[in-house]
Scaffold this active site. Structure first.
Site, PDB file in Angstrom:
ATOM      1  N   HIS A  12     -17.641   6.785 -18.593  1.00 63.18           N
ATOM      2  CA  HIS A  12     -16.423   6.325 -17.936  1.00 63.18           C
ATOM      3  C   HIS A  12     -16.795   5.163 -17.021  1.00 63.18           C
ATOM      4  CE1 HIS A  12     -12.394   7.535 -15.840  1.00 63.18           C
ATOM      5  NE2 HIS A  12     -12.615   6.239 -15.761  1.00 63.18           N
ATOM      6  N   GLU A  45     -14.124   6.426 -21.690  1.00 65.11           N
ATOM      7  CA  GLU A  45     -12.930   6.724 -20.916  1.00 65.11           C
ATOM      8  C   GLU A  45     -12.633   5.576 -19.958  1.00 65.11           C
ATOM      9  OE1 GLU A  45     -13.618  11.566 -20.563  1.00 65.11           O
ATOM     10  OE2 GLU A  45     -13.883  10.279 -18.803  1.00 65.11           O
ATOM     11  N   THR A  73     -12.360  10.434  -9.049  1.00 66.30           N
ATOM     12  CA  THR A  73     -12.437  11.079 -10.358  1.00 66.30           C
ATOM     13  C   THR A  73     -11.021  11.244 -10.891  1.00 66.30           C
ATOM     14  OG1 THR A  73     -13.355  12.966 -11.583  1.00 66.30           O
ATOM     15  CG2 THR A  73     -12.332  13.444  -9.450  1.00 66.30           C
ATOM     16  N   HIS A  93     -12.548  18.388 -17.821  1.00 64.73           N
ATOM     17  CA  HIS A  93     -12.531  18.329 -16.358  1.00 64.73           C
ATOM     18  C   HIS A  93     -12.744  19.735 -15.783  1.00 64.73           C
ATOM     19  CE1 HIS A  93     -11.917  15.537 -12.947  1.00 64.73           C
ATOM     20  NE2 HIS A  93     -11.831  16.689 -12.285  1.00 64.73           N
ATOM     21  N   ASP A  94     -13.889  19.915 -15.172  1.00 65.22           N
ATOM     22  CA  ASP A  94     -14.279  21.156 -14.496  1.00 65.22           C
ATOM     23  C   ASP A  94     -14.484  22.342 -15.436  1.00 65.22           C
ATOM     24  OD1 ASP A  94     -14.364  19.806 -12.156  1.00 65.22           O
ATOM     25  OD2 ASP A  94     -12.781  20.933 -11.139  1.00 65.22           O
TER      26      ASP A  94
END
Length: 237
Positions: free
Chosen positions: A43, A70, A100, A190-191
């Protein structure tokens, strides 16, 4: 089979802290593939605080699995990815200084803008994924403007999972059903981590890909990258 794409931004963050080439980001990406990763994600941000434009170009020559880039589709980003021609571009609605990604696109409100972006990327032979919340309406809107896939933003799932896995996963199952109905692919990220990934995957059998960076790299500090990738792959069996 759900593919594991390793986001290597945090490796670049560590390298940039000293201004030299240790750790070597490109070698790390190649090693991740050797250890079983089925994709590499980066990213690049406008300030190049981790992955740089040079990294993006070098990784194109190294990555032999799927290469996913990304970013917010600014004109600079579009030039970068069209010149690089990765396997996939994941479009996120991030501000330039954002720490983020923390929300998905409101696709309907940005339909005209995103439709043009998607057309440009697809004309360049690049698969397109839109980062969206676990909302069937957003998934449907994304399909209607021509995206190949959506990536579901999974932080809400990760936050609720320790208290109530069933409630946490419910909106993602509905979003997945909508993606199947619309005929588009499904990614997530994500996470996601070693505690919540296996359950997520078992409830989402149509999942094409997960992109995991922060948790995976953090686990590797204790376990080593080879063992860490193996453990994440086990969650996707």
């Amino acid at each position: 089979m759900t593919r594991l794409s390793v986001n290597i931004n945090k490796v670049a963050t560590l390298r940039n802290a000293r201004g030299e080439n240790n750790p070597d980001v490109e070698k790390f990406a190649a090693d991740c593939e050797v250890f079983g990763a089925q994709g590499i994600t980066v990213h690049p941000r406008p300030d190049e605080r981790h992955i740089t434009h040079r990294d993006v170009a070098l990784l194109k020559e190294i990555v032999t699995t799927e290469y996913n880039i990304e970013g917010y589709p600014s004109e600079d980003f579009m030039k970068l990815v069209i010149n690089t021609k990765p396997t996939q571009v994941t479009l996120v609605p991030d501000a330039p200084d954002q720490l983020t990604s923390n929300t998905g696109w409101n696709v309907s409100e940005n339909a005209d803008f995103l439709t043009n972006i998607i057309k440009r990327l697809r004309m360049a032979g690049i698969r397109v994924s839109l980062f969206v919340d676990a909302d069937p309406m957003q998934v449907c809107a994304a399909a209607n403007i021509g995206t190949d896939r959506v990536e579901l933003y999974t932080k809400p799932y990760a936050d609720l999972f320790p208290q109530d896995p069933h409630t946490a996963i419910a909106p993602y199952i509905e979003a997945a059903k909508e993606a199947k109905k619309c005929g588009i692919g499904l990614n997530a990220g994500h996470d996601l981590n070693l505690q919540n990934l296996e359950y997520f995957h078992k409830q989402m059998p149509l999942l094409d890909e997960v992109s995991i960076g922060h948790a995976l790299i953090s686990d590797a500090l204790y376990l080593g990258i080879e063992k860490t990738i193996r453990k994440y792959l086990e969650c996707l069996c």
